[in-house]
Design an enzyme around this catalytic site. Sequence first.
Site, PDB file in Angstrom:
ATOM      1  CE  LYS A  50      82.507 -31.165  43.684  1.00 28.41           C
ATOM      2  NZ  LYS A  50      82.382 -29.735  43.425  1.00 28.41           N
TER       3      LYS A  50
ATOM      4  CG  ASP B  33      87.903 -29.813  43.167  1.00 28.77           C
ATOM      5  OD1 ASP B  33      88.978 -30.220  42.662  1.00 28.77           O
ATOM      6  OD2 ASP B  33      87.871 -29.065  44.157  1.00 28.77           O
TER       7      ASP B  33
END
Length: 115
Positions: A25, A43
């Site tokens: 991420k 996320d």
Amino acid sequence: MVDKYNCKVPCDEHKLISFPGVGRKTINVFLSEFYNIPAIGVDTHVERVSKRLRLAKNNDSVLVIEKKLMKKFPRDEWGRRHLQMVLFGRYHCKAVKPECENCKIRNLCVKKKKI
Ligand code: SF4
């Protein structure tokens, strides 16, 4: 660690993943924001919104969600879509008490509260 790269953060995900505490991420967000390389960081907000809007299944991993979103949206929109989903999830489609009453896309949602 950055010293190894002459004090410059590399724009190569294979190099970035070797940094302590850096995951997929973070790499995607960094590449997208800093180098303008198309990427979708998944996320907690992107994951939740994707599942509520049926862009992903409930048991999909973040990697599977990322791949589904990459297929769903044109490559040149990935960075913008990521940001839209983060902000939508952070301020509107919150984990607790989402604001379904004012949601303009509630017809797409599996989680909407009854009004
Ligand atoms: S209807 Fe509610 S849960 Fe569904 S996307 Fe909108 S704010 Fe989120």
